[in-house]
Design a protein around this motif. Structure first.
Motif, PDB file in Angstrom:
ATOM      1  N   PHE A   6      42.581  23.084 -16.877  1.00  0.00           N
ATOM      2  CA  PHE A   6      42.032  22.135 -15.798  1.00  0.00           C
ATOM      3  C   PHE A   6      40.847  21.621 -16.474  1.00  0.00           C
ATOM      4  O   PHE A   6      39.687  22.098 -16.798  1.00  0.00           O
ATOM      5  CB  PHE A   6      41.649  23.006 -14.757  1.00  0.00           C
ATOM      6  CG  PHE A   6      42.494  23.638 -13.758  1.00  0.00           C
ATOM      7  CD1 PHE A   6      43.978  23.543 -13.891  1.00  0.00           C
ATOM      8  CD2 PHE A   6      42.431  24.658 -12.804  1.00  0.00           C
ATOM      9  CE1 PHE A   6      44.973  24.108 -13.240  1.00  0.00           C
ATOM     10  CE2 PHE A   6      43.205  25.403 -12.080  1.00  0.00           C
ATOM     11  CZ  PHE A   6      44.556  25.153 -12.328  1.00  0.00           C
ATOM     12  N   GLN A   7      40.676  20.190 -16.471  1.00  0.00           N
ATOM     13  CA  GLN A   7      39.794  19.464 -17.222  1.00  0.00           C
ATOM     14  C   GLN A   7      39.020  18.205 -16.124  1.00  0.00           C
ATOM     15  O   GLN A   7      39.947  17.824 -15.304  1.00  0.00           O
ATOM     16  CB  GLN A   7      40.195  18.803 -18.247  1.00  0.00           C
ATOM     17  CG  GLN A   7      39.061  18.367 -19.185  1.00  0.00           C
ATOM     18  CD  GLN A   7      39.578  18.188 -20.600  1.00  0.00           C
ATOM     19  OE1 GLN A   7      40.861  18.352 -21.030  1.00  0.00           O
ATOM     20  NE2 GLN A   7      38.588  17.671 -21.639  1.00  0.00           N
ATOM     21  N   GLN A   8      37.892  18.384 -16.051  1.00  0.00           N
ATOM     22  CA  GLN A   8      37.163  17.436 -15.014  1.00  0.00           C
ATOM     23  C   GLN A   8      35.977  16.815 -16.038  1.00  0.00           C
ATOM     24  O   GLN A   8      35.588  17.363 -17.000  1.00  0.00           O
ATOM     25  CB  GLN A   8      36.689  18.037 -14.130  1.00  0.00           C
ATOM     26  CG  GLN A   8      37.654  18.912 -13.206  1.00  0.00           C
ATOM     27  CD  GLN A   8      38.549  18.091 -12.418  1.00  0.00           C
ATOM     28  OE1 GLN A   8      38.076  17.015 -12.055  1.00  0.00           O
ATOM     29  NE2 GLN A   8      39.589  18.725 -12.069  1.00  0.00           N
ATOM     30  N   ALA A 125      45.200  27.571  -6.985  1.00  0.00           N
ATOM     31  CA  ALA A 125      45.043  26.312  -8.008  1.00  0.00           C
ATOM     32  C   ALA A 125      44.294  25.130  -7.672  1.00  0.00           C
ATOM     33  O   ALA A 125      43.540  24.551  -8.387  1.00  0.00           O
ATOM     34  CB  ALA A 125      46.205  26.037  -8.495  1.00  0.00           C
ATOM     35  N   GLY A 126      44.615  24.686  -6.576  1.00  0.00           N
ATOM     36  CA  GLY A 126      44.201  23.556  -5.948  1.00  0.00           C
ATOM     37  C   GLY A 126      42.590  23.578  -5.518  1.00  0.00           C
ATOM     38  O   GLY A 126      41.989  22.874  -5.810  1.00  0.00           O
ATOM     39  N   VAL A 127      42.382  24.923  -5.064  1.00  0.00           N
ATOM     40  CA  VAL A 127      41.026  25.151  -4.560  1.00  0.00           C
ATOM     41  C   VAL A 127      40.361  24.944  -5.810  1.00  0.00           C
ATOM     42  O   VAL A 127      39.040  24.435  -5.854  1.00  0.00           O
ATOM     43  CB  VAL A 127      40.903  26.468  -3.759  1.00  0.00           C
ATOM     44  CG1 VAL A 127      39.492  26.793  -3.669  1.00  0.00           C
ATOM     45  CG2 VAL A 127      41.750  26.383  -2.563  1.00  0.00           C
ATOM     46  N   THR A 128      40.611  25.624  -6.867  1.00  0.00           N
ATOM     47  CA  THR A 128      39.954  25.769  -8.156  1.00  0.00           C
ATOM     48  C   THR A 128      39.591  24.311  -8.887  1.00  0.00           C
ATOM     49  O   THR A 128      38.358  24.204  -9.268  1.00  0.00           O
ATOM     50  CB  THR A 128      40.707  26.507  -9.351  1.00  0.00           C
ATOM     51  OG1 THR A 128      40.856  27.905  -8.705  1.00  0.00           O
ATOM     52  CG2 THR A 128      40.086  26.723 -10.744  1.00  0.00           C
ATOM     53  N   GLN A 129      40.652  23.603  -8.494  1.00  0.00           N
ATOM     54  CA  GLN A 129      40.281  22.046  -9.355  1.00  0.00           C
ATOM     55  C   GLN A 129      39.433  21.352  -8.606  1.00  0.00           C
ATOM     56  O   GLN A 129      38.484  20.520  -8.931  1.00  0.00           O
ATOM     57  CB  GLN A 129      41.740  21.324  -9.401  1.00  0.00           C
ATOM     58  CG  GLN A 129      42.705  22.130 -10.702  1.00  0.00           C
ATOM     59  CD  GLN A 129      43.824  21.165 -10.729  1.00  0.00           C
ATOM     60  OE1 GLN A 129      44.674  21.343  -9.566  1.00  0.00           O
ATOM     61  NE2 GLN A 129      44.190  20.984 -11.752  1.00  0.00           N
ATOM     62  N   ARG A 130      39.515  21.577  -7.163  1.00  0.00           N
ATOM     63  CA  ARG A 130      38.494  20.774  -6.039  1.00  0.00           C
ATOM     64  C   ARG A 130      37.285  21.437  -6.356  1.00  0.00           C
ATOM     65  O   ARG A 130      36.202  20.634  -6.321  1.00  0.00           O
ATOM     66  CB  ARG A 130      38.971  21.111  -4.653  1.00  0.00           C
ATOM     67  CG  ARG A 130      40.209  20.028  -4.571  1.00  0.00           C
ATOM     68  CD  ARG A 130      40.697  19.922  -2.991  1.00  0.00           C
ATOM     69  NE  ARG A 130      40.847  21.282  -2.199  1.00  0.00           N
ATOM     70  CZ  ARG A 130      42.127  21.939  -2.483  1.00  0.00           C
ATOM     71  NH1 ARG A 130      43.132  21.116  -2.749  1.00  0.00           N
ATOM     72  NH2 ARG A 130      42.310  23.062  -1.876  1.00  0.00           N
ATOM     73  N   ASP A 131      37.175  22.705  -6.710  1.00  0.00           N
ATOM     74  CA  ASP A 131      35.752  23.440  -6.813  1.00  0.00           C
ATOM     75  C   ASP A 131      35.226  22.685  -8.222  1.00  0.00           C
ATOM     76  O   ASP A 131      33.934  22.631  -7.988  1.00  0.00           O
ATOM     77  CB  ASP A 131      35.844  24.874  -6.760  1.00  0.00           C
ATOM     78  CG  ASP A 131      34.576  25.372  -7.076  1.00  0.00           C
ATOM     79  OD1 ASP A 131      33.640  25.176  -5.890  1.00  0.00           O
ATOM     80  OD2 ASP A 131      34.285  26.122  -8.057  1.00  0.00           O
TER      81      ASP A 131
END
Length: 151
Positions: A6-8, A125-131
Motif C-alpha cells: 500500500f503506497q500513499q 484492507a480498505g480501512v488500512t488504505q484510508r487510514d
C-alpha cells in the motif's frame, strides 16, 4: 504468501526538517498516528537503526501488536521492519520538490496465516488504505503548523 504493498504520497508546504520533526518528536507522532494505534518505544524513543518500538492496535480483547525495529535510516528516510500478525516494512521517505516537501509512505507486508489474510482482505484492507491517507493528511497539517526555523 503474497507480498502486498500500500503506497500513499502527499505534498507538504513545509521544510524537510518540519516533516522529519513529525517522526523525531514522539508527541507529534502520536498526534498524526491513527488514534487506534498505540506506539510504545522499547527503551528510549529513537529513529536510529536498531531502535525498537511496539505498535499495538486497540482492538478490544485482541490488542494485536507489531514488534518493530528501525532497519534503515538516512536523511529523509526511515524504514521500520515489523513482525507479528504481519511481517514486512513501513518505509517513509521525504524530499524537497519545487516549493514543497514530498512525503511517500510504502507499507509492504505479508500475512502468514491464511485466516488472518482472509479477514484482512474482507475487513481491514480498505480501512488500512484510508487510514494511511488520513495519517498523511494529519502529518501534513502538523508539519505545516511548525515554525520555519527547525534545525
Amino acid at each position: 504468501m503474497a507480498e502486498r504493498c500500500f503506497q500513499q504520497a502527499i505534498a507538504i508546504q513545509a521544510s524537510c526538517a518540519a516533516v522529519e520533526a513529525c517522526f523525531r518528536d514522539l508527541s507529534l507522532m502520536h498526534r498524526w498516528l491513527n488514534p487506534l494505534l498505540r506506539c510504545h518505544p522499547v527503551g528510549e524513543w529513537s529513529l536510529n537503526c536498531g531502535s525498537r518500538t511496539q505498535f499495538q492496535i486497540q482492538i478490544p480483547l485482541l490488542y494485536p501488536c507489531l514488534d518493530c525495529i528501525v532497519c534503515d535510516r538516512s536523511e529523509g528516510r526511515i524504514v521500520w521492519q515489523f513482525e507479528g500478525f504481519f511481517q514486512g516494512t513501513d518505509t517513509w521517505q521525504w524530499w524537497p520538490e519545487a516549493d514543497h516537501t514530498r512525503l511517500d509512505n510504502c507499507f509492504r507486508f505479508q500475512i502468514a496465516k491464511p485466516w488472518i489474510a482472509w479477514g484482512f482482505d474482507r475487513v481491514a484492507a480498505g480501512v488500512t488504505q484510508r487510514d494511511m491517507q488520513a495519517q498523511l493528511k494529519r502529518l501534513k497539517a502538523i508539519a505545516e503548523s511548525l515554525p520555519d526555523d527547525l534545525t
